[in-house]
Each structure stands twice: as structure tokens, then as C-alpha cells.
Write a protein that holds these residues in place. Structure first.
Motif, PDB file in Angstrom:
ATOM      1  N   GLY A 185       1.086  -0.856   0.237  1.00  0.00           N
ATOM      2  CA  GLY A 185       0.105   0.154  -0.055  1.00  0.00           C
ATOM      3  C   GLY A 185       0.815   1.482  -0.277  1.00  0.00           C
ATOM      4  N   PHE A 186       1.988   0.997   0.679  1.00  0.00           N
ATOM      5  CA  PHE A 186       2.561   2.583   1.175  1.00  0.00           C
ATOM      6  C   PHE A 186       3.298   2.553  -0.473  1.00  0.00           C
ATOM      7  N   ILE A 187       4.160   1.561  -1.066  1.00  0.00           N
ATOM      8  CA  ILE A 187       4.146   1.792  -2.802  1.00  0.00           C
ATOM      9  C   ILE A 187       3.641   2.089  -3.562  1.00  0.00           C
ATOM     10  N   LEU A 188       2.614   1.748  -3.489  1.00  0.00           N
ATOM     11  CA  LEU A 188       1.136   2.403  -4.618  1.00  0.00           C
ATOM     12  C   LEU A 188       0.925   3.183  -4.405  1.00  0.00           C
ATOM     13  N   GLU A 189       1.309   4.075  -3.228  1.00  0.00           N
ATOM     14  CA  GLU A 189       0.514   5.221  -2.332  1.00  0.00           C
ATOM     15  C   GLU A 189       1.854   6.250  -2.706  1.00  0.00           C
ATOM     16  N   MET A 190       2.997   6.214  -2.896  1.00  0.00           N
ATOM     17  CA  MET A 190       3.461   6.845  -3.358  1.00  0.00           C
ATOM     18  C   MET A 190       3.596   7.043  -4.437  1.00  0.00           C
ATOM     19  N   TYR A 191       3.829   5.989  -5.391  1.00  0.00           N
ATOM     20  CA  TYR A 191       3.601   6.390  -6.959  1.00  0.00           C
ATOM     21  C   TYR A 191       2.150   7.271  -6.982  1.00  0.00           C
ATOM     22  N   GLY A 192       1.106   6.742  -6.706  1.00  0.00           N
ATOM     23  CA  GLY A 192      -0.027   8.641  -6.571  1.00  0.00           C
ATOM     24  C   GLY A 192       0.649   9.392  -6.221  1.00  0.00           C
ATOM     25  N   VAL A 193       1.511   9.773  -5.144  1.00  0.00           N
ATOM     26  CA  VAL A 193       1.308  10.947  -4.886  1.00  0.00           C
ATOM     27  C   VAL A 193       2.957  11.998  -6.288  1.00  0.00           C
ATOM     28  N   TRP A 194       3.831  10.795  -6.325  1.00  0.00           N
ATOM     29  CA  TRP A 194       4.766  10.867  -7.717  1.00  0.00           C
ATOM     30  C   TRP A 194       3.473  11.953  -8.570  1.00  0.00           C
ATOM     31  N   LYS A 195       2.484  10.868  -9.232  1.00  0.00           N
ATOM     32  CA  LYS A 195       1.834  11.216  -9.960  1.00  0.00           C
ATOM     33  C   LYS A 195       0.594  12.978  -9.768  1.00  0.00           C
ATOM     34  N   LEU A 196       0.187  12.847  -8.251  1.00  0.00           N
ATOM     35  CA  LEU A 196      -0.325  13.670  -8.142  1.00  0.00           C
ATOM     36  C   LEU A 196       0.168  14.846  -7.997  1.00  0.00           C
ATOM     37  N   PHE A 197       1.550  15.286  -7.644  1.00  0.00           N
ATOM     38  CA  PHE A 197       2.050  16.208  -6.869  1.00  0.00           C
ATOM     39  C   PHE A 197       3.499  16.691  -7.518  1.00  0.00           C
ATOM     40  N   ALA A 198       4.197  15.747  -8.395  1.00  0.00           N
ATOM     41  CA  ALA A 198       4.951  16.137  -9.228  1.00  0.00           C
ATOM     42  C   ALA A 198       5.111  17.556  -9.627  1.00  0.00           C
ATOM     43  N   ALA A 199       4.076  18.013 -10.302  1.00  0.00           N
ATOM     44  CA  ALA A 199       4.227  18.949 -11.023  1.00  0.00           C
ATOM     45  C   ALA A 199       4.744  20.261  -9.890  1.00  0.00           C
ATOM     46  N   PHE A 200       4.662  19.941  -8.683  1.00  0.00           N
ATOM     47  CA  PHE A 200       4.273  21.102  -8.138  1.00  0.00           C
ATOM     48  C   PHE A 200       6.286  21.023  -7.403  1.00  0.00           C
ATOM     49  N   LEU A 201       6.220  19.819  -7.280  1.00  0.00           N
ATOM     50  CA  LEU A 201       7.703  19.519  -6.846  1.00  0.00           C
ATOM     51  C   LEU A 201       8.855  21.409  -6.487  1.00  0.00           C
ATOM     52  N   PRO A 202       8.951  20.802  -8.414  1.00  0.00           N
ATOM     53  CA  PRO A 202      10.270  21.544  -8.293  1.00  0.00           C
ATOM     54  C   PRO A 202       9.559  23.785  -7.650  1.00  0.00           C
TER      55      PRO A 202
END
Length: 140
Positions: free
Chosen positions: A86-103
Motif C-alpha cells: 500500500g505504501f509503495i502504491l501510495e507513493m506512486y500516486g503521490v508522485w503522479k499527483l504532486f510531481a508538477a508542484f515539486l520544483p
């Protein structure tokens, strides 16, 4: 600087508590209770920070369906008892959701937090920061 209303202050605090609980859950080898508590407080904080309708619209947007479904399925797996998967799948989802905000987040942290630019410019973190900044794409 604009003043924050009470809901935004509480939302920032809940997001921070959520991140701390998630970190503790990972440090304790995917402790299910801390991961679930971190997820709930992060979602509540995001709802208070953005507002309920904007938070729901953020997760149900058409282009974010992969990230949203992975994130919520990961939360469900953590609650169900499959913490690591669940944590691995959740981190993939976080990356897909918030990757545009990270820079933007990295740039803001470097400018606002004293000493953060020095730490983020050190070897392992500088590689990750440059990778995140290289992933920024302009819309066409």
C-alpha cells in the motif's frame, strides 16, 4: 505577506502532522497505524488548506485519475493490512499527483528556510533536486 485564516493554519499543521506520522511509519518498517494516521491527517489538512470543493476537484480531475486511484487504493491497502504494498502504491500516486508542484516547493524551501539551500545542494540531495527540476515540462 498575506495573513492566513485559521482554516489554512490548521490545514498546514495537519499536513505537517501527516508527513511526520508517515515518516515515523516508514522508519518503523511500515507501521500500519502511523501510516493510516498520517494519511488521514494529510487528507484533512489538504481539505482545510484548499477548501473541500477544490480538494475534491483536485483528486477527480480527468488527467489525474492514475495518481488519485493509486493514492486511494494505497490507503485502502494500508488500512486492509498490506502496509508495504500500500505504501509503495501510495507513493506512486503521490508522485503522479504532486510531481508538477515539486520544483516550486524545492525553490520555495531553498529561499524561505535558512540553511535549506546548503543542505539541498549537498551531494545526494542535489542529484534528486536536479532530477525533479529536469522533469518540469512546459504545456504545449
Amino acid at each position: 505577506m498575506a495573513m492566513l485564516d485559521d482554516n489554512k493554519k490548521i490545514g498546514i499543521g495537519l499536513c505537517g502532522i501527516g508527513l511526520i506520522c508517515m515518516t515515523l511509519g516508514v522508519c518503523l518498517l511500515c507501521e500500519r497505524t502511523f501510516l493510516a494516521l498520517g494519511n488521514v491527517s494529510f487528507l484533512l489538512g489538504l481539505g482545510l488548506l484548499l477548501g473541500p470543493s477544490k480538494a475534491v476537484r483536485f483528486f477527480v480531475r480527468k488527467e489525474k485519475w492514475k495518481g488519485s486511484s493509486a493514492y486511494f487504493l494505497g490507503i485502502g491497502l494500508i488500512i486492509w493490512g498490506w502496509s508495504v504494498v500500500g505504501f509503495i502504491l501510495e507513493m506512486y500516486g503521490v508522485w503522479k499527483l504532486f510531481a508538477a508542484f515539486l520544483p516550486n516547493v524545492i525553490t520555495s524551501v531553498k529561499m524561505a528556510v535558512p540553511g535549506a539551500s546548503t543542505v539541498l545542494n549537498m551531494w545526494p540531495l542535489s542529484l534528486m533536486c536536479s532530477y525533479v527540476n529536469d522533469q518540469r515540462r512546459l504545456p504545449m
